[in-house]
Design an enzyme around this catalytic site. Sequence first.
Site, PDB file in Angstrom:
ATOM      1  N   LEU A 211      45.852  44.153 -13.591  1.00  0.00           N
ATOM      2  CA  LEU A 211      44.799  44.510 -12.641  1.00  0.00           C
ATOM      3  C   LEU A 211      44.555  43.211 -11.868  1.00  0.00           C
ATOM      4  O   LEU A 211      44.336  42.164 -12.477  1.00  0.00           O
ATOM      5  CB  LEU A 211      43.540  44.980 -13.387  1.00  0.00           C
ATOM      6  CG  LEU A 211      42.415  45.525 -12.519  1.00  0.00           C
ATOM      7  CD1 LEU A 211      41.669  46.648 -13.252  1.00  0.00           C
ATOM      8  CD2 LEU A 211      41.419  44.440 -12.142  1.00  0.00           C
ATOM      9  N   GLU A 212      44.638  43.276 -10.547  1.00  0.00           N
ATOM     10  CA  GLU A 212      44.667  42.041  -9.742  1.00  0.00           C
ATOM     11  C   GLU A 212      43.595  41.984  -8.666  1.00  0.00           C
ATOM     12  O   GLU A 212      43.243  43.001  -8.064  1.00  0.00           O
ATOM     13  CB  GLU A 212      46.038  41.912  -9.060  1.00  0.00           C
ATOM     14  CG  GLU A 212      46.201  40.613  -8.247  1.00  0.00           C
ATOM     15  CD  GLU A 212      47.532  40.479  -7.525  1.00  0.00           C
ATOM     16  OE1 GLU A 212      48.335  41.432  -7.531  1.00  0.00           O
ATOM     17  OE2 GLU A 212      47.763  39.412  -6.935  1.00  0.00           O
TER      18      GLU A 212
END
Length: 273
Positions: A211-212
């Site tokens: 998750l960025e």
Amino acid sequence: MKFAAALVALISASLVSSEVVWSFKKFQDGVEVDFEEGPVTQFQSQALQKVSEARRKRIDSRIAGRATDATVTSTNWCGAAVTGTTFSSISGSWVIPAITRRSGQSTSSEPALSQWVGIDGFSNDALIQGGTLSQLVGGGQQNVAWTEMLPAASRDTSLTVGTGDHITVNVTATGTTSGTVTLQNTSRGTSIVGTVSGGSRLSQNSAEWILEDFEQGSSLVAFAGFPTSTFTGTAIRSGTSVSPSTATLINLVQSSTLCSATLSGSTVEVADN
Ligand SMILES: *[C@@H]1O[C@H](CO)[C@@H](O)[C@H](O)[C@H]1NC(C)=O
Ligand SMILES: *[C@@H]1O[C@H](CO)[C@@H](O)[C@H](O)[C@H]1NC(C)=O
């Protein structure tokens, strides 16, 4: 002399990554259907921006030999990475979360996040990936399914994705500068298969579920709030399937910790802090 100079120019040109070219096909229940390819986006997912690494030595002999003791801190990634040689593919499944503005984010800000799986980028600057990104624009949430091969920006695949959708992505490296990314809507039977060539040379020594906080115009976008989310999937390393259970965990820290990753068996859990 002229010839030698030309040869040097040719060799150095071949070290520079060549243009990234994607082509896409769409399938409905396994049958190819017509569609219009999506555009290049103004977004870019980046390789890991590492802040620090903490190794906790475990002396418990019952779990000695398990290599799960590292946690890495990053300004842009949250999740889990497996390392080694040679990764040929990774799969991942997740649900598109309903994202929120964090306290302190103005109502005119457009916070966002992305969820993806990919090969490389953990200890080098090459990266092939596929995923979804979600952004609050005005009063609503926009979601995009995308593919990317660095150094190019993300490509919108034009697969319709909605908040709450179950997404499964498979990223396969078919060579050091080529690969295939399949994005699937498991509920509807639709999928997009993107084939890429060019870009930074892959070394295939990591695979990750992330998750960025991605970039727009070389700056991190405002990072959205999100409900605790999970990734499941496997990677293929030297022909053998590996689960995230032996992965290095990555926490996302900017001025404070914004996302922390934990493992529950072989499920990667990412939580908003
Ligand atoms: C990804 O897809 C390829 C082609 O269908 C398959 O061979 C591979 O096993 C898949 N990878 C994973 C990790 O499931
Ligand atoms: C997946 O299917 C659901 C309905 O089952 C639909 O609402 C959604 O837009 C679809 N998403 C994708 C990824 O095609």
